[in-house]
Design an enzyme around this catalytic site. Structure first.
Site, PDB file in Angstrom:
ATOM      1  N   CYS A 115      37.053  42.867  46.139  1.00  0.00           N
ATOM      2  CA  CYS A 115      37.363  43.504  45.027  1.00  0.00           C
ATOM      3  C   CYS A 115      38.417  44.550  45.018  1.00  0.00           C
ATOM      4  O   CYS A 115      39.610  44.077  45.039  1.00  0.00           O
ATOM      5  CB  CYS A 115      35.888  44.045  44.166  1.00  0.00           C
ATOM      6  SG  CYS A 115      36.344  44.509  42.686  1.00  0.00           S
ATOM      7  N   HIS A 218      32.383  39.331  44.327  1.00  0.00           N
ATOM      8  CA  HIS A 218      31.508  40.354  45.229  1.00  0.00           C
ATOM      9  C   HIS A 218      30.593  39.517  46.018  1.00  0.00           C
ATOM     10  O   HIS A 218      29.412  39.331  45.585  1.00  0.00           O
ATOM     11  CB  HIS A 218      30.595  41.377  44.329  1.00  0.00           C
ATOM     12  CG  HIS A 218      31.672  42.445  43.837  1.00  0.00           C
ATOM     13  ND1 HIS A 218      31.895  43.576  44.834  1.00  0.00           N
ATOM     14  CD2 HIS A 218      32.255  42.807  42.809  1.00  0.00           C
ATOM     15  CE1 HIS A 218      32.598  44.494  44.215  1.00  0.00           C
ATOM     16  NE2 HIS A 218      32.894  43.907  42.989  1.00  0.00           N
ATOM     17  N   GLU A 220      29.050  40.147  48.644  1.00  0.00           N
ATOM     18  CA  GLU A 220      28.198  40.737  49.209  1.00  0.00           C
ATOM     19  C   GLU A 220      26.744  41.063  48.270  1.00  0.00           C
ATOM     20  O   GLU A 220      25.657  41.063  48.534  1.00  0.00           O
ATOM     21  CB  GLU A 220      28.327  42.329  49.747  1.00  0.00           C
ATOM     22  CG  GLU A 220      28.492  43.312  48.699  1.00  0.00           C
ATOM     23  CD  GLU A 220      29.758  43.103  47.552  1.00  0.00           C
ATOM     24  OE1 GLU A 220      29.959  43.895  46.812  1.00  0.00           O
ATOM     25  OE2 GLU A 220      30.594  42.146  47.846  1.00  0.00           O
TER      26      GLU A 220
END
Length: 245
Positions: A115, A218, A220
């Site tokens: 990001c 994202h 994660e």
């Protein structure tokens, strides 16, 4: 030995009206730590520091860098003033991460940007950003999703000769939490992923000596719910192991 992955930290304040409401704390979201550990690495939080020699030393001691998400990047880096749709900037972090990227490049440390980290790579390499998705001709997708953070809400097309295609395939779906996006591409970088509305979702610069990959989404946040997201981190870890000094 397992690879040490340096995750760039940020600063947060608690808000509210108590005595510590403006007290600054160094942090990263726990999902970055979890994703690195589940992928086989050892996560190390790299706090924002001001001494350049300390930044250089931190980069030298880890095997790779993970640039985390966060604040908007100061548009003065590409010659613009802050527009009306801009959100909070944090110049200390911009300066710190510019040096992290510089030394990672000099030391040939692999870098994965997520990001803001994806955007930072582009800016550090001389590129620019749209200050808001609304500035992009033809952009129509909701890039700040209202669904749960781990849900995949829009499509992505990945180039077949890219690093990401192994974990993601050429067609997939990702989550989305951003209002800035890449405009002019930085030197040496290649676009390897786009959303259906043309917004750039992935970039890379990969040679025998250098490894820089940025993703606008994202993974994660998704790694506990979507196999491709954890696989992306595992593929990164494999690359880091191959390139360890």
């Amino acid at each position: 030995m397992k690879a040490l992955i340096g995750i760039t930290g940020s600063i947060i304040t608690c808000g509210g009206d108590d005595i510590f409401s403006t007290y600054e704390r160094a942090y990263v979201n726990d999902d970055y730590i979890s994703a690195v550990e589940k992928a086989g690495g050892i996560p190390i939080i790299l706090p924002i520091v001001e001494e350049e020699e300390n930044i250089k030393e931190m980069v030298s001691r880890v095997d790779a860098i993970l640039l985390s998400g966060g604040y908007d990047i100061d548009p003065s880096y590409w010659g613009e003033e802050i527009g009306r749709k801009y959100q909070r900037i944090y110049p200390r972090r911009d300066q710190y991460e510019m040096l992290v990227i510089r030394y990672a490049k000099e030391m040939k440390k692999p870098v994965l940007g997520i990001c803001r980290g994806h955007q930072m790579i582009n800016v550090a390499f001389g590129g620019s950003l749209y200050q808001d998705i609304s500035e992009i001709p033809g952009a129509y997708i909701q890039h700040v999703q209202q669904a749960n953070y781990y849900e995949a809400t829009h499509g992505i097309t990945i180039e077949e000769d890219s690093f990401l295609v192994k974990s993601m395939g050429q067609k997939g779906r990702v989550n989305s939490y951003h209002h800035l996006a890449i405009k002019d591409l930085g030197q040496s970088l290649k676009i390897v992923g786009k959303a259906p509305d043309g917004v750039i979702e992935a970039i890379e610069w990969i040679t025998e000596e250098q490894f820089f990959v940025g993703v606008q989404f994202h993974p994660e946040m998704m790694h506990r719910h979507h196999a491709f997201a954890l696989q992306l981190f595992m593929d990164f870890m494999e690359e880091v192991e191959k390139r360890k000094k």
